[in-house]
Design an enzyme around this catalytic site. Structure first.
Site, PDB file in Angstrom:
ATOM      1  N   GLU C  60     -23.217 101.489  10.616  1.00 16.59           N
ATOM      2  CA  GLU C  60     -22.621 102.822  10.602  1.00 16.59           C
ATOM      3  C   GLU C  60     -21.515 102.945   9.559  1.00 16.59           C
ATOM      4  O   GLU C  60     -21.371 103.988   8.920  1.00 16.59           O
ATOM      5  CB  GLU C  60     -22.076 103.174  11.991  1.00 16.59           C
ATOM      6  CG  GLU C  60     -23.157 103.383  13.055  1.00 16.59           C
ATOM      7  CD  GLU C  60     -23.748 102.083  13.589  1.00 16.59           C
ATOM      8  OE1 GLU C  60     -23.201 100.999  13.301  1.00 16.59           O
ATOM      9  OE2 GLU C  60     -24.778 102.152  14.289  1.00 16.59           O
ATOM     10  N   HIS C 130     -23.957 105.437  26.050  1.00 17.89           N
ATOM     11  CA  HIS C 130     -24.875 106.482  25.594  1.00 17.89           C
ATOM     12  C   HIS C 130     -24.429 107.813  26.178  1.00 17.89           C
ATOM     13  O   HIS C 130     -25.247 108.674  26.479  1.00 17.89           O
ATOM     14  CB  HIS C 130     -26.323 106.171  26.000  1.00 17.89           C
ATOM     15  CG  HIS C 130     -26.883 104.954  25.343  1.00 17.89           C
ATOM     16  ND1 HIS C 130     -26.649 103.681  25.812  1.00 17.89           N
ATOM     17  CD2 HIS C 130     -27.642 104.802  24.217  1.00 17.89           C
ATOM     18  CE1 HIS C 130     -27.257 102.802  25.022  1.00 17.89           C
ATOM     19  NE2 HIS C 130     -27.859 103.454  24.050  1.00 17.89           N
TER      20      HIS C 130
HETATM   21  C1  LIG Z   1     -23.565 100.009  16.768  1.00 16.89           C
HETATM   22  C2  LIG Z   1     -24.898 100.424  17.252  1.00 16.89           C
HETATM   23  N1  LIG Z   1     -25.656 101.216  16.470  1.00 16.89           N
HETATM   24  C3  LIG Z   1     -26.863 101.654  16.903  1.00 16.89           C
HETATM   25  C4  LIG Z   1     -27.356 101.289  18.127  1.00 16.89           C
HETATM   26  C5  LIG Z   1     -28.713 101.806  18.630  1.00 16.89           C
HETATM   27  N2  LIG Z   1     -29.692 100.725  18.644  1.00 16.89           N
HETATM   28  C6  LIG Z   1     -29.953 100.023  19.772  1.00 16.89           C
HETATM   29  S1  LIG Z   1     -31.031  98.786  19.512  1.00 16.89           S
HETATM   30  C7  LIG Z   1     -31.200  99.158  17.879  1.00 16.89           C
HETATM   31  C8  LIG Z   1     -32.085  98.310  17.010  1.00 16.89           C
HETATM   32  C9  LIG Z   1     -31.672  96.854  17.009  1.00 16.89           C
HETATM   33  O1  LIG Z   1     -32.559  96.073  16.262  1.00 16.89           O
HETATM   34  P1  LIG Z   1     -32.443  94.497  16.190  1.00 16.89           P
HETATM   35  O2  LIG Z   1     -31.023  94.108  16.003  1.00 16.89           O
HETATM   36  O3  LIG Z   1     -33.403  94.026  15.172  1.00 16.89           O
HETATM   37  O4  LIG Z   1     -32.841  93.971  17.628  1.00 16.89           O
HETATM   38  P2  LIG Z   1     -34.242  94.082  18.385  1.00 16.89           P
HETATM   39  O5  LIG Z   1     -34.245  95.377  19.123  1.00 16.89           O
HETATM   40  O6  LIG Z   1     -35.305  94.003  17.359  1.00 16.89           O
HETATM   41  O7  LIG Z   1     -34.285  92.952  19.341  1.00 16.89           O
HETATM   42  C10 LIG Z   1     -30.437 100.288  17.562  1.00 16.89           C
HETATM   43  C11 LIG Z   1     -30.374 100.914  16.233  1.00 16.89           C
HETATM   44  C12 LIG Z   1     -26.522 100.466  18.911  1.00 16.89           C
HETATM   45  N3  LIG Z   1     -26.894 100.062  20.128  1.00 16.89           N
HETATM   46  N4  LIG Z   1     -25.317 100.053  18.449  1.00 16.89           N
END
Ligand SMILES: Cc1ncc(C[n+]2csc(CCOP(=O)(O)OP(=O)(O)O)c2C)c(N)n1
Ligand SMILES: Cc1ncc(C[n+]2csc(CCOP(=O)(O)OP(=O)(O)O)c2C)c(N)n1
Ligand SMILES: [Mg+2]
Ligand SMILES: [Mg+2]
Lengths: 325, 401, 325, 401
Positions: C60, C130
């Site tokens: 972000e 959320h």
């Molecule tokens: C700071 C923040 N930004 C956005 C999100 C929303 N979000 C939750 S999971 C995710 C994707 C995460 O991907 P990754 O780190 O590759 O983990 P995976 O889900 O593949 O295990 C996002 C964008 C969040 N939880 N926290």
């Protein structure tokens, strides 16, 4: 009793805390051998070793992230953010993490050991980025406490309380007073209570509420006001969060008038919260509108800093207006 | 380091160094030629495999339960069980784990009971988190598993700090933090690795590179060949490992732990794996990836791979498999029912734990709230029942609706 | 006129803005081919290409840093932060950079083209991370504007105004209403003014002020209140910063009573600012204390979300108390 | 990339790849054996050298002025002139520069006049920044130099965004961002480089590795061999260069610019140099580093090195040197006097530029302020004089006190 300036008082508090409890660990940008750009951590590395007092890389989000983890582990981190203006990269680690750690885990884990020290405020020709007073941003965040001392004696007692407090505390240090404010400070250990305001002077016409460096400005305004025949009650809030509502309520029930002052911009500043609460609690007793004397709704300026600052004349005028309403 | 000079303006392009993937067990469950299995005792191997299966089944059942509307949200570890459980098994059980959210396998391995899972998933009065966080935000103090926090990557610098405290305490423990390849884009990741390297902290950064961050494929997340090359930027020990190969993950993490604890050096592990399921129960991957890709990865399934290895070694049998599957399914069902029936946390959990002690202002707010709820019990069935268990309220919706 | 839900209205605004001006560029986590986790940017990549609508890495602070630079260059970035709860890593880029860009450079450079869209608010079983409503954090920051629409029609007109506004705007979208709120929305281009509140209903006993999803809750409370014989004036603030003080003042001068409601915690919430301002401006006209109906001073809960929320019953009770004061 | 497998659990340690330092001009101002000078015309070389000298002298004089209490704060570029000016000279003059704060040499090269410098340093009515920021926070729209912002590293992802806009505009320009090795620890650095690599942005990340971040030496800033190896983590073109060698910096940046503009690829340049002066006028380095180290680096002085090269080529003479030094000193003095005499910015600059147009609430605040100042003109001499130039106020303190 020895005389100390505000920096020495802070240094003394850190020294006592580190000597007493080896879990206390001080770190931040330039806090190691250099003792911090203001020298608040002078000699601590020499005394307690590099493992307990050290420079960090230049990354505020990392400093507070690291501090959160360290506190969760059971240590007592005292992290320095070099200027309060630079606390914002760590905003997420403070507001989403430190403040919510205990709540979200049902108290399985907490970062109660954490203290964040940071110099704040204007009046030092610092312009936009060496002058801000960001306390209100954090005051909207349940889970962290916010403390602001007004002089060396307060600084030492409140910092020791903050370090030992069971909750994370942000400790805003009025950097304009670092060397300018000098007073008697006991050599030994003592604590002052967090969450309790202090009535510095009793009066009958109006209650004046402030914190930190602004208390000195209030004093000057009171001198003018008393000369003009207005009797002022002066309250140092000391803690912004939690703030001591009852002491302010009690005072306003007596004086019927309230003025709050801070350096931060008016809109959304913490004076708004106090005014909103007090108009509710003291509605039938208020004899004039609650006044706020604050910074303008602009970034912090430089050349026209004097014009920007909520100084004693502006406070005095507001007192007059309030009493003569 | 002594400076080497060159008088040609040559740019490195980033392709100078490719990092191989350490792997032992092929997709068929056989060791690669020349590969040597790590020391892994019969009991330990069975504990690992049972944990993998339990995780798989828990996920299957809970996703189904979510689909039936029994809980509001769920996230599966499916496809990544070897990465998560292999790493956990290589740790000391008292090492701290700071996970992202998709690592329930670690908890299963450490002995978090299905009841404990269910209490959190349904946010009932027994949830350690007191029903405050969304499903899958588990935590366990006794199992040294930090409560999950939704904001991504925040746990990574925290792991550095936690491990620094462990080093000072001198108790010989370390911290392992799990995170996704997406979360590794956050600024907190950079801070965490750099600080760990500078301050020589016993922390293991374990990246589950599962190819996606919700809909965003790894190629839109970074241009480099994965996460592993970032270690060069911090002068940090690093290994890349086949994340679907339990033996490789186990051995790599064991060695990493030794580097961390004995040399006080952080280690980065990148486990190459695949998020076989949707991101969460709210997600539908058909909008952003091909079925074909999913099927290719199913061939590499980590649970099946370990099962075959176990069968080969005669450490496991199809009968045991069947029996365990059935008993696990049964257990899920029973614990789910139990948890669902339990009441929500008491009303005062709304205001406790904000601070160590409730503040006067918050107490005031809470007192007003209680008065209000007593006036309108029907509108706040959970609160009303908590205040007065005898009150009869029109609707009680346990669990999340 | 076609019927749209709030997401479709936002999508329509983005579509119009991108079609009209090729400098408009939409990006954020998952906003590309997937169209965002809520699908607000559906089809935009297909229509305008990957260069103008794309996924970013998951960072972000980078998204907003990138957006600031892009805006300074003269482009018109519309950056999405997936949930308002995740805006805090970008806090520094918003509060220290976007908000101060024009001021610090003496208007040599500005990021007026910037719009940040982000879903906010509770009532969706989202728990701590959320559900947050962080508008007050930004309202204390001169230099950024803050807009919150209450329904699809407002969302489209305000978003188009935000994108074209000469200042950086944070556009908080009430995600609880994304699909729940449906209404008539013109296909074509139109704008609604930023900085102007809207009086939705006139009344004589009390003024009710809110924004975003809370307007629906106010409506429900008003139904109860009118049944009980209280005549309510309803104001949608629409912009939190700058906020339309005059419209609220005028209303309170008439009704003599004010209630403000938001989902965010009480302390330091924006209701405090409104209350502080109005008690000053309308002091002699106030017949009862200004009431605030807000979230509790806690992180956002999950199982007890209903108990936490400032719902229509709490507002109704506060109306009654205010009128019967 | 096709995956390479290995069956040995081998960790890379971060020392696999060492990045050489590109250099052409030795400390004595002679080319290294085998080194070939870049194409650099006589006029351009003189422009570069004059800029280096002007920067050096400006810094000397202004630090002295600060010591005399004539201005509140100052920061020197001293020791880093080759890094800053060499990079700037390799750019197109219309490329955007987003600097940290110690890069006044870039402005000198592009033609920012001493008057313009002084107006900013004294925050007078002619300061483009309207006297709002501390000294050294210069900016120039016409010279494509972004106004300096104190929070570190924020400009780095902004540079990525700016350059992305340039790419879309298709005008063939790029952006170069300067930052210190300390600032590179910030999360914004990681975000900026990763996004630039993923989105193929024409941006040059120019790190001045000058050994210190205030008192913090580089070894406490990172464990790696400098900043350059981080490029591996993003698969980004990278070169390390002797930052005190103007020819090497110039050529490396020229090539980097070509990669950026022609291939739309970001480039990382690490210039190895030394902050010869204190961090700022508020700092005293004797508390954290040895005089000996400072002296060693003085041997490598970049200005002297270029001077010797110029003398050798007979592109410069000692007479010219003397003359230029004198005229520069003279100019500093005159422009300083002029700037100091000018009044502060008008009172309404306190409230303008917060938004494109002043808001009603701020106008109200400003009106109240004006009334107040008119009541107490002596207390606000600057404001009072701005409101009414005829008012006589007791003290006017121009400049910063
Ligand atoms: C700071 C923040 N930004 C956005 C999100 C929303 N979000 C939750 S999971 C995710 C994707 C995460 O991907 P990754 O780190 O590759 O983990 P995976 O889900 O593949 O295990 C996002 C964008 C969040 N939880 N926290
Ligand atoms: C976000 C932030 N944190 C801290 C500071 C205070 N600060 C100003 S300069 C500086 C050191 C910067 O070092 P480096 O990036 O190496 O640049 P150099 O001064 O060596 O040119 C620090 C810590 C700041 N300006 N911004
Ligand atoms: Mg992933
Ligand atoms: Mg440096």
């Amino acid at each position: 009793m020895p005389t100390m300036n505000l920096l020495q008082a802070i240094n003394s508090a850190l020294d006592i805390a580190m000597a007493e409890d080896e879990k206390v660990i001080c770190f931040g940008e330039d806090v190691g051998i250099f003792g911090g750009v203001f020298r608040a951590t002078s000699n601590l590395q020499g005394k307690y070793g590099k493992a307990r007092c050290f420079n960090t890389p230049l990354v505020e989000q990392g400093i507070i992230g690291f501090a959160n983890g360290l506190a969760a582990q059971g240590s007592v981190p005292v992290a320095e953010i070099q200027f309060a203006d630079y606390i914002f990269p760590a905003f997420d680690q403070i507001v989403n993490e430190a403040a919510k750690f205990r709540y979200r885990s049902g108290d399985l884990f907490n970062v109660g050991g954490l203290t964040i020290r940071t110099p704040y405020g204007g009046g030092i020709h610092g312009g936009l980025y060496h002058s801000q007073s960001p306390e209100a941003y954090f005051a909207h965040t349940p889970g962290v406490k916010i403390v602001v001392p007004r002089n060396p004696y307060q600084a030492k007692g409140l910092l020791l309380a903050a370090i030992r407090d069971a909750d994370p505390v942000i400790f805003f240090e009025p950097k304009r007073l670092y060397r300018a404010s000098v007073g008697e400070v006991p050599e030994e250990d003592y604590q002052l209570p967090i969450g309790e305001a202090e009535v510095l002077k009793e009066g009958t016409d109006i209650s004046l509420v402030g914190w930190g460096a602004q208390m000195e400005v209030i004093d000057k305004a009171v001198a003018l006001a008393e000369e003009a025949g207005f009797s002022c009650e002066v309250i140092d809030l000391r803690s912004i969060s939690p703030w001591d509502t009852e002491t302010v309520v009690e005072s306003v029930l007596k004086t019927g008038r309230l003025l709050i002052t801070h350096e931060a911009p008016l809109t959304g500043g913490f004076a708004g919260e106090i005014a909103a609460t007090i108009q509710e609690r003291c509605f039938l007793y208020l004899e004039s509108p609650i006044a706020r004397v604050t910074g303008l709704d602009t970034p912090f300026p430089l050349s026209l800093e004097k014009e920007y600052m909520p100084d004693h004349l502006k406070i005095f005028e507001a007192i007059r207006q309030s009493v003569e309403f | 380091m002594t400076t080497q000079y060159s008088h040609e303006p040559a740019f490195l392009t980033g392709d100078e160094y490719s990092i191989p993937t350490f792997s032992l067990l092929g997709p068929d469950g056989q060791l690669y030629p020349g590969a040597k299995a790590p020391e892994l005792e019969h009991d330990q191997a069975r504990r690992i495999y049972r944990s993998m299966l339990a995780t798989r089944i828990l996920d299957e059942r809970m996703l189904a339960a979510q689909r039936q509307g029994r809980l509001s949200f769920y996230m599966q570890c499916t496809g990544e069980e070897a990465a998560v459980i292999g790493a956990t098994a290589a740790l000391d059980d008292a090492d701290m784990i700071m996970a992202q959210y998709r690592e329930q396998g670690a908890l299963v391995y450490r002995g978090f009971s299905f009841d404990e899972f269910m209490n959190q998933l349904f946010g009932n009065e027994l949830d350690y988190g007191k029903g405050r966080q969304m499903p899958v935000h588990y935590g366990s103090r006794k199992l040294h598993y930090m409560t999950i926090s939704s904001p991504l990557a925040t746990q990574i610098p925290q792991a550095t700090g936690y491990a620094y405290g462990q080093k000072l305490a001198g108790d010989g423990q370390c911290t392992l933090t799990f995170f996704g390849e997406g979360a590794a884009s956050e600024g907190d990741f950079h801070a965490a690795l750099n600080m760990a390297a500078v301050h020589e902290v016993p922390v293991i950064f374990f990246c589950r590179n599962n190819g996606y961050a919700i809909s965003t494929p790894a190629v839109e997340q970074f241009a480099a060949d994965g996460i592993a090359p970032r270690a060069f930027g911090y002068r940090m020990h690093v290994i890349r490992v086949d994340g679907n190969d339990i033996l490789a993950v186990y051995q790599a993490t064991q060695k990493a732990r030794r580097i961390a604890v004995e040399n006080n050096k952080p280690v980065l592990i990148e486990a190459m794996t695949y998020r076989s399921a949707a991101h969460s129960s709210s997600d539908d991957p058909s909008g952003y990836r091909l079925k074909k890709e999913e099927e290719e990865w199913r061939e590499k399934d980590p649970v099946l791979r370990m099962k075959n290895w176990m069968l080969n070694k005669q450490w496991w049998s199809e009968e045991e498999e069947k029996e365990l599957q059935e008993s696990l399914r049964q257990e899920v069902l029973e614990t789910m029912k139990r948890a669902q029936k339990r009441p929500a946390p008491a009303l005062d959990t709304l205001v406790s734990d904000v601070y160590a002690e409730i503040t006067p202002a918050l107490q005031r707010q809470f007192d007003q709230l209680k008065t209000h709820i007593r006036k309108y019990p029907d509108a706040y069935p959970r609160g009303a029942q908590s205040l007065d268990p005898d009150v009869s309220v029109s609707t009680i919706d346990q669990g999340d609706s």
